[in-house]
Design a protein around this motif. Structure first.
Motif, PDB file in Angstrom:
ATOM      1  N   ALA A   1      70.545  62.067  32.731  1.00 34.63           N
ATOM      2  CA  ALA A   1      69.067  62.031  32.161  1.00 34.63           C
ATOM      3  C   ALA A   1      68.681  63.424  32.679  1.00 34.63           C
ATOM      4  O   ALA A   1      68.952  63.902  33.642  1.00 34.63           O
ATOM      5  N   THR A   2      67.865  64.085  31.830  1.00 33.84           N
ATOM      6  CA  THR A   2      67.273  65.306  32.297  1.00 33.84           C
ATOM      7  C   THR A   2      65.810  65.376  32.156  1.00 33.84           C
ATOM      8  O   THR A   2      65.155  64.623  31.606  1.00 33.84           O
ATOM      9  N   ASP A   3      65.356  65.821  33.406  1.00 39.14           N
ATOM     10  CA  ASP A   3      63.761  66.020  33.140  1.00 39.14           C
ATOM     11  C   ASP A   3      63.407  67.357  32.659  1.00 39.14           C
ATOM     12  O   ASP A   3      63.944  68.265  32.312  1.00 39.14           O
ATOM     13  N   SER A   4      62.028  67.071  31.826  1.00 44.02           N
ATOM     14  CA  SER A   4      61.429  68.101  31.342  1.00 44.02           C
ATOM     15  C   SER A   4      59.885  67.998  31.353  1.00 44.02           C
ATOM     16  O   SER A   4      59.386  66.815  31.716  1.00 44.02           O
ATOM     17  N   ILE A   5      59.324  69.105  31.265  1.00 42.63           N
ATOM     18  CA  ILE A   5      57.781  69.380  31.265  1.00 42.63           C
ATOM     19  C   ILE A   5      57.422  69.896  29.891  1.00 42.63           C
ATOM     20  O   ILE A   5      58.153  70.676  29.463  1.00 42.63           O
ATOM     21  N   SER A   6      56.216  69.467  29.671  1.00 46.55           N
ATOM     22  CA  SER A   6      55.646  70.668  28.582  1.00 46.55           C
ATOM     23  C   SER A   6      54.189  71.140  29.098  1.00 46.55           C
ATOM     24  O   SER A   6      53.488  70.131  29.729  1.00 46.55           O
TER      25      SER A   6
END
Length: 95
Positions: A30-35
């Motif tokens: 799983a990869t974390d991401s933010i926007s």
């Protein structure tokens, strides 16, 4: 009195009999991401510019002193210099 097992189950045997699963094909990392919204980006930039403006002196006293000394010389204020300055002022206002 000696206790050999708890409730008929020896806990050590349960730990020793566990096996690692070899099926890792279906597991994906799983990869974390933010926007960040545009409004947040604009607020961040506004905050940064406000901090820079607060740290910048309003009047550069050293330049003001230099210009005052130059203006005392009558040959400094020529028509050419005045026109050049006026054009720069007008250009800064988009005229």
């Amino acid at each position: 009195m000696m206790i050999n097992s708890i409730g008929g189950v020896t806990p050590l045997n349960n730990v020793q009999n566990t096996k690692r699963t070899q099926n890792t094909q279906n597991v994906q990392a799983a990869t974390d991401s933010i926007s960040i919204s545009e409004a947040a980006k604009e607020a961040s930039e506004a905050f940064y510019l406000k901090e820079v403006a607060a740290e910048t002196p309003d009047v550069r006293a050293d330049l003001v002193a230099q210009i005052k000394e130059k203006i005392k010389d009558p040959s400094y204020l020529s028509a050419e210099r005045i026109n050049s300055t006026a054009e720069k002022i007008m250009a800064s206002y988009g005229i």
